[in-house]
Design a protein around this motif. Structure first.
Motif, PDB file in Angstrom:
ATOM      1  N   UNK A   1     -39.628 -25.013  49.726  1.00 42.51           N
ATOM      2  CA  UNK A   1     -39.667 -24.261  48.469  1.00 42.51           C
ATOM      3  C   UNK A   1     -41.120 -23.789  47.998  1.00 42.51           C
ATOM      4  N   UNK A   2     -42.366 -24.645  48.373  1.00 41.70           N
ATOM      5  CA  UNK A   2     -43.444 -24.269  48.148  1.00 41.70           C
ATOM      6  C   UNK A   2     -43.992 -23.055  48.897  1.00 41.70           C
ATOM      7  N   UNK A   3     -43.604 -22.965  50.067  1.00 43.31           N
ATOM      8  CA  UNK A   3     -43.794 -21.906  51.036  1.00 43.31           C
ATOM      9  C   UNK A   3     -43.294 -20.594  50.430  1.00 43.31           C
ATOM     10  N   UNK A   4     -41.981 -20.752  50.004  1.00 45.58           N
ATOM     11  CA  UNK A   4     -41.298 -19.480  49.447  1.00 45.58           C
ATOM     12  C   UNK A   4     -41.984 -18.994  48.161  1.00 45.58           C
ATOM     13  N   UNK A   5     -42.277 -19.855  47.593  1.00 43.15           N
ATOM     14  CA  UNK A   5     -42.721 -19.511  46.045  1.00 43.15           C
ATOM     15  C   UNK A   5     -44.325 -18.825  46.351  1.00 43.15           C
TER      16      UNK A   5
ATOM     17  N   UNK B   1     -45.294 -14.950  45.456  1.00 41.16           N
ATOM     18  CA  UNK B   1     -46.678 -14.801  44.646  1.00 41.16           C
ATOM     19  C   UNK B   1     -47.281 -13.827  45.293  1.00 41.16           C
ATOM     20  N   UNK B   2     -47.609 -13.763  46.792  1.00 42.88           N
ATOM     21  CA  UNK B   2     -48.511 -12.901  47.258  1.00 42.88           C
ATOM     22  C   UNK B   2     -47.801 -11.541  47.420  1.00 42.88           C
ATOM     23  N   UNK B   3     -46.649 -11.547  47.600  1.00 45.06           N
ATOM     24  CA  UNK B   3     -45.829 -10.121  47.731  1.00 45.06           C
ATOM     25  C   UNK B   3     -46.028  -9.483  46.407  1.00 45.06           C
ATOM     26  N   UNK B   4     -45.751 -10.058  45.273  1.00 46.65           N
ATOM     27  CA  UNK B   4     -45.819  -9.653  44.072  1.00 46.65           C
ATOM     28  C   UNK B   4     -47.280  -9.158  43.628  1.00 46.65           C
ATOM     29  N   UNK B   5     -48.316 -10.037  44.029  1.00 44.27           N
ATOM     30  CA  UNK B   5     -49.835  -9.609  43.836  1.00 44.27           C
ATOM     31  C   UNK B   5     -50.097  -8.314  44.700  1.00 44.27           C
ATOM     32  N   UNK B   6     -49.721  -8.172  45.806  1.00 44.69           N
ATOM     33  CA  UNK B   6     -49.876  -7.006  46.699  1.00 44.69           C
ATOM     34  C   UNK B   6     -49.133  -5.847  45.912  1.00 44.69           C
TER      35      UNK B   6
END
Length: 79
Positions: free
Chosen positions: A27-31, A35-40
């Protein structure tokens, strides 16, 4: 002197496993990935041109109005 090698990665993974437990790591890895995808995605989206930003909110006066008012005042003060 490179990046992280296998012993360092194993140590980091072991500490994360102790802190969060085996069920929380996916779950931590998925979140973190989302978050990284949204930031990019936020950086890749094009912002409107600066001129469009000026006229979009409607609060700035047009340059012709300001120029005509300034010309009228300066002409009256010269004479």
């Amino acid at each position: 002197m490179g990046g992280l090698r296998m012993p360092e990665l194993l140590l980091i993974f072991a500490v994360l496993l102790l802190l969060f437990g085996g069920s929380k790591l996916p779950q931590l890895g998925a979140s973190l990935g989302s978050a990284i995808r949204n930031f990019k995605r936020g950086f890749n989206e094009a912002d409107p041109a600066p001129e469009e930003k000026k006229h979009s909110n409607g609060t700035l006066a047009s340059s012709t109005t300001v120029d005509s008012n300034a010309s009228a005042k300066s002409a009256s003060h010269q004479g």
